[in-house]
Design a protein around this motif. Structure first.
Motif, mmCIF file in Angstrom:
data_model
loop_
_atom_site.group_PDB
_atom_site.id
_atom_site.type_symbol
_atom_site.label_atom_id
_atom_site.label_comp_id
_atom_site.label_asym_id
_atom_site.label_seq_id
_atom_site.Cartn_x
_atom_site.Cartn_y
_atom_site.Cartn_z
ATOM 1 N N ARG A 115 0.822 -1.216 0.000
ATOM 2 C CA ARG A 115 0.000 0.000 0.000
ATOM 3 C C ARG A 115 0.855 1.266 0.000
ATOM 4 N NH1 ARG A 115 -3.261 -2.581 4.385
ATOM 5 N NH2 ARG A 115 -5.115 -3.516 3.421
ATOM 6 N N LEU A 116 2.111 1.180 0.442
ATOM 7 C CA LEU A 116 2.971 2.355 0.519
ATOM 8 C C LEU A 116 3.572 2.730 -0.829
ATOM 9 C CD1 LEU A 116 4.852 1.569 3.854
ATOM 10 C CD2 LEU A 116 2.868 3.044 3.511
ATOM 11 N N PHE A 117 3.494 1.820 -1.780
ATOM 12 C CA PHE A 117 3.953 2.116 -3.134
ATOM 13 C C PHE A 117 2.793 2.673 -3.958
ATOM 14 C CE2 PHE A 117 6.991 -1.071 -1.695
ATOM 15 C CZ PHE A 117 8.194 -0.547 -2.127
ATOM 16 N N ALA A 118 3.121 3.281 -5.090
ATOM 17 C CA ALA A 118 2.072 3.732 -6.004
ATOM 18 C C ALA A 118 1.350 2.505 -6.552
ATOM 19 C CB ALA A 118 2.690 4.560 -7.135
ATOM 20 N N GLU A 172 22.556 -1.029 -6.859
ATOM 21 C CA GLU A 172 21.707 -0.565 -7.960
ATOM 22 C C GLU A 172 20.752 0.533 -7.501
ATOM 23 O OE1 GLU A 172 21.738 -1.276 -11.255
ATOM 24 O OE2 GLU A 172 23.631 -2.275 -10.764
ATOM 25 N N LEU A 173 20.250 0.410 -6.299
ATOM 26 C CA LEU A 173 19.348 1.425 -5.775
ATOM 27 C C LEU A 173 20.043 2.770 -5.658
ATOM 28 C CD1 LEU A 173 16.459 1.791 -4.616
ATOM 29 C CD2 LEU A 173 17.409 1.270 -2.361
ATOM 30 N N GLN A 174 21.320 2.750 -5.327
ATOM 31 C CA GLN A 174 22.079 3.991 -5.153
ATOM 32 C C GLN A 174 22.355 4.717 -6.470
ATOM 33 O OE1 GLN A 174 25.508 2.696 -2.874
ATOM 34 N NE2 GLN A 174 24.165 1.762 -1.359
ATOM 35 N N ARG A 175 22.054 4.087 -7.590
ATOM 36 C CA ARG A 175 22.212 4.757 -8.884
ATOM 37 C C ARG A 175 21.117 5.791 -9.115
ATOM 38 N NH1 ARG A 175 25.711 1.960 -12.374
ATOM 39 N NH2 ARG A 175 26.307 -0.141 -11.662
ATOM 40 N N LEU A 176 20.033 5.691 -8.373
ATOM 41 C CA LEU A 176 18.930 6.637 -8.504
ATOM 42 C C LEU A 176 19.227 7.902 -7.721
ATOM 43 C CD1 LEU A 176 15.917 4.191 -7.961
ATOM 44 C CD2 LEU A 176 16.865 4.965 -10.143
ATOM 45 N N ASP A 177 18.635 9.002 -8.151
ATOM 46 C CA ASP A 177 18.752 10.259 -7.410
ATOM 47 C C ASP A 177 17.716 10.268 -6.293
ATOM 48 O OD1 ASP A 177 20.775 11.290 -9.047
ATOM 49 O OD2 ASP A 177 19.330 12.060 -10.497
ATOM 50 N N GLY A 217 9.841 10.996 -8.640
ATOM 51 C CA GLY A 217 8.461 11.318 -8.338
ATOM 52 C C GLY A 217 7.639 10.179 -7.774
ATOM 53 N N ARG A 218 8.268 9.125 -7.316
ATOM 54 C CA ARG A 218 7.512 7.993 -6.788
ATOM 55 C C ARG A 218 8.286 7.294 -5.675
ATOM 56 N NH1 ARG A 218 9.304 3.070 -9.169
ATOM 57 N NH2 ARG A 218 10.924 3.412 -10.742
ATOM 58 N N THR A 219 7.591 6.408 -4.957
ATOM 59 C CA THR A 219 8.235 5.595 -3.934
ATOM 60 C C THR A 219 8.987 4.461 -4.611
ATOM 61 O OG1 THR A 219 6.479 6.078 -2.340
ATOM 62 C CG2 THR A 219 7.870 4.175 -1.881
ATOM 63 N N VAL A 220 10.292 4.376 -4.372
ATOM 64 C CA VAL A 220 11.103 3.355 -5.037
ATOM 65 C C VAL A 220 11.607 2.287 -4.079
ATOM 66 C CG1 VAL A 220 11.822 4.877 -6.907
ATOM 67 C CG2 VAL A 220 13.187 4.779 -4.793
ATOM 68 N N ALA A 221 11.447 2.508 -2.781
ATOM 69 C CA ALA A 221 11.863 1.509 -1.792
ATOM 70 C C ALA A 221 11.182 1.820 -0.473
ATOM 71 C CB ALA A 221 13.380 1.507 -1.617
ATOM 72 N N VAL A 222 10.962 0.772 0.310
ATOM 73 C CA VAL A 222 10.367 0.907 1.640
ATOM 74 C C VAL A 222 11.167 0.052 2.614
ATOM 75 C CG1 VAL A 222 8.369 0.385 3.089
ATOM 76 C CG2 VAL A 222 8.030 1.419 0.838
ATOM 77 N N SER A 223 11.552 0.662 3.720
ATOM 78 C CA SER A 223 12.282 -0.045 4.772
ATOM 79 C C SER A 223 11.380 -0.193 5.997
ATOM 80 C CB SER A 223 13.546 0.721 5.168
ATOM 81 O OG SER A 223 14.038 0.300 6.419
#
Length: 253
Positions: A115-118, A172-177, A217-223
């Motif tokens: 639910r926390l993601f788009a 790979e996640l760290q490649r995103l801004d 502009g979106r949620t890309v990960a949830v911890s």
């Protein structure tokens, strides 16, 4: 620890004994050291074992002591400060991160996390499992959910499984801004898997810290990080960091 007279103390005996024991923990014991058994302590301070247990229970609630199955009562390490600030921070796994990658699995996330993601299809999500320790004791366990769409260049060639696979997902996640993050903290009860990871009994109080990471502009990960409530305290400020408190002063959360 020396013997002390408690008969003329106006406050409850266990409360005064707690203060005496607290001072002794600072001066006479090291982190992780096992305390003498209850019978010896009760005799040394001239109190009933019931009074001693009340004092020990209070010190455990304040994070000064830990009762470990099969070991006994030990001096607890300094509490971990869990900051709930909202300032933009770094991706998980960057330099200075105190967490250790343990494993990585692929599958659908729990509904509460989905639910926390788009409104994306989340049939394939990398679930990175990490742990955090201080003074050799586990204090937190984390599940980091990363949809495959957030790390499209990740391949099985990078690392097929285990900690290496987890580290590949983080790289790979760290490649995103990183555009920002938000964080929520709530008190919960340890589930069976969390309890085993944290060396606690199921149902023990824990702090659950849920963090959403935003990019493009979106949620890309949830911890979802679970901290031992007996060894952690909340700190409020502008920083979103989670830091180890190295001072000897401990307070109840």
């Amino acid at each position: 620890m020396g013997t002390t007279q408690l008969e003329t103390v106006p406050e409850p005996k266990y409360w005064h004994l707690k203060a005496v024991l607290s001072e002794a923990l600072d001066s006479d014991f090291a982190v992780g050291e096992i305390l003498p058994n209850e019978r010896e302590l009760a005799a040394r301070f001239g109190v009933a074992r019931a009074t001693l247990r009340q004092a020990l229970e209070q010190l455990e609630l304040e994070g000064r002591l830990q009762r470990r199955r099969g070991v006994g009562t030990t001096v607890a390490p300094p509490r971990v400060g869990v900051s709930v600030g909202t300032e933009q921070h770094d991706w998980p796994g960057t330099a200075g991160d105190a967490w250790q990658a343990v494993d990585c699995a692929v599958g659908a996330p729990p509904l509460s996390v989905a639910r926390l993601f788009a409104a994306e299809a989340l049939d394939e999500v990398h679930t990175v499992r990490r742990t955090r320790t201080t003074h050799g004791q586990p204090v937190a366990a984390e599940l980091l959910y990363v949809p495959a769409s957030s790390v499209p260049d990740l391949t099985s060639i990078d690392a097929p499984s285990g900690p290496a696979r987890a580290r590949s997902v983080l790289r790979e996640l760290q490649r995103l801004d990183l555009e920002g993050q938000d964080r929520a903290v709530e008190l919960g009860s340890a589930r069976a898997d969390d309890a085993k990871e944290l060396d606690r009994l199921p149902g023990a109080p824990v702090l659950v810290v849920t963090t959403r990471y935003f990019s493009q502009g979106r949620t890309v990960a949830v911890s979802v990080a679970t901290y031992r409530a007996d060894t952690c305290r909340l700190t409020f400020g502008d920083s979103g960091d989670v830091q180890i408190s190295h001072d000897g002063h401990r307070q109840a959360s």
